[in-house]
Enzyme design. Sequence first.
Site, short mmCIF file in Angstrom:
data_model
loop_
_atom_site.label_atom_id
_atom_site.label_comp_id
_atom_site.label_asym_id
_atom_site.label_seq_id
_atom_site.Cartn_x
_atom_site.Cartn_y
_atom_site.Cartn_z
N GLU A 245 0.82 -1.22 0.00
CA GLU A 245 0.00 0.00 0.00
C GLU A 245 0.85 1.28 0.00
O GLU A 245 0.57 2.24 0.72
CB GLU A 245 -0.99 -0.04 1.17
CG GLU A 245 -1.94 -1.23 1.06
CD GLU A 245 -2.87 -1.41 2.25
OE1 GLU A 245 -2.73 -0.66 3.24
OE2 GLU A 245 -3.73 -2.31 2.19
N GLU A 347 -6.57 -9.88 -3.04
CA GLU A 347 -7.29 -9.95 -1.76
C GLU A 347 -8.79 -9.77 -1.97
O GLU A 347 -9.44 -8.97 -1.29
CB GLU A 347 -6.78 -8.88 -0.78
CG GLU A 347 -5.29 -8.91 -0.52
CD GLU A 347 -4.83 -7.82 0.45
OE1 GLU A 347 -5.69 -7.26 1.17
OE2 GLU A 347 -3.62 -7.53 0.50
#
Length: 470
Positions: A245, A347
Site C-alpha cells: 500500500e 485480496e
Amino acid sequence: MFCLTVWVRIESGSSAAIRATLHTEKEIYSCIGTVLAKSGCWSFLKGGFVMYSSSNLSILSFQNADGGDMSIEVASPSLQPFSMEQWRMNQQYIINNKRKRAVSIHVSDENGDRVPEAAISIEQISRDFPFGSAIAKSILGNLPYQNWFVKRFNTVVFENELKWYSTEPHQGKVNYTISDQMMQFVRSNKLRARGHNIFWEDPTYTPPWVRNLTSSQLQSAVSCRIQSLMSKYREEFIHWDVSNEMLHFDFYEQRLGFDASLYFFETAHRCDPLATLFMNEFNVVETCSDGKSTVDLYVSRVEELRKNGVFMDGIGLEGHFTVPNPPLIRGVLDKLGTLGIPIWFTEVDISKTLDRDTQAKYLEEVLREGFSHPSVNGIMLWTALHPQGCYQMCLTDNDLNNLPAGDVVDRLLQEWQTYGVRGATDEHGSFSFYGFLGEYRVTINHGNTTAISTFSLPQGQETLHFTVRL
C-alpha cells in the site's frame, strides 16, 4: 453496461487528475473514470458504469478531481452500451481464447500404425490458472478445513502470519514457528504461495518498536527484516508484496528517504531472484474516486520503479469491493495491461455491509471479470476462516457448509475446469477437444489393451498434438 473512452487535454498547469462524472435523473455516479492529464498533450481516459434504471436525461461531465478551476478539452468521446448477455458473451469468448487450448490426441499401436475406434477418457487433474485464498493459523490442525481448502484451491497466501508485527513483535525476538507450520501445509499439498508482506507502509500496522527507531536504527532494522525473512523462505514463495500500500502510505520513505522503496525491491531481488516482486494496493479497481490510487498513479509508480532498475515486478490489486463496477474494472485492467507485467487480484472480497446473497452476486461479477481478462494471471480471495468469522466475507460457516459466496466459487471452479471428455478416435486414430490449461490424464482402451498417460496443456495459440502408443 456502458464503456467510456475519451481523450482529455488541459490548458494550464503541469498535470491534473481529471474525473468523469455522470448525473442522471435518479442517480449520481461520482466517478466513472479518471486520467492524469498533462498540459499540452492528450491523455486517454477509459472507464464506464452500470445503469440500473432508465433515464430521460443524463449529463456526463469532466472536472479537476481536486475541485480547482481548469480549462479542459475532450476529443473523440465514445460511450458504448452492452447488455448483460453481450457482456457475458464477450467474457466467454476471451476465456475460450485465453484460458483454453485445442488438443489433438493421436493413438498408434506398437508398430506406429494409427488406431481408429479406440475409446478415450480424458480428465483434467490440475488447473494452470492460479486461484486461491488467504489462510490463517486457524487452518493448522484442522484437517476438515485443510481438505476443504485443497479440494478447491491451488494457491495460498498467509493472512497476517508473515507480517513484521507477527514474526518480530519485539525487537530481536524473531519467531517463525507459526509461519513454518503453515508452510508445511503448503508443501505437503503442493500449493503455490504468495509472500505477504515484507513491509507495510501504513504505520498503524508497523510494529510499535519500529516506529520508535531513529533513521539509522530503522535502516539497520529493515535490512535485517528482509535478509531474515527472505533467506528463511528463499524460493518458497512465487511472489512477494514488497512494500504494501505504498500509494496510500509512506512511513518508510518519510523516515528513510525517497529511495527506501527502491532499496527494498533491490534487496529483495538479491535475496530471492526467482520471486516476482509486487506492488500491492487497494482502490485501484474497486473505485476511481480515491485520488491516491488512480490507475495512472499506479502506472506512474511502476514506471518509476522500473526506470530505477526494478525489473521483476508485478501488479497487485487487492479488490476489497462494495459495489463492483465491471466496465470500470475492465478499463483499469486494460490500461494496466499495457505495462506488460503480471496482474493479480490479491485480496478479493465483498463488504460485510451487504447481505450474503448480494455478496455472492457481486463476487461472481468480480471473479468473471478477472478470469476473463487476458492480462490477469491469478486471483486470490481474502476469505481466511476464523472461529469468529472472516475479515469481510466467508465462503462457509464454521462447519464448512457453503454460504452463498462459497456456492459461487464452487460453481465457477467447476465451470472453469474440463470435465467428462469421452469419445473415440476417428479413422485417422485421432481425437480432438478444447480444454482449460493445466495437467491431464488420458486413458485409452482398445480391445484388451489399456494405456494411461499424462500431458500438460500450457498456454499457446496452436493446437497441442499428443501421441499415445498402445
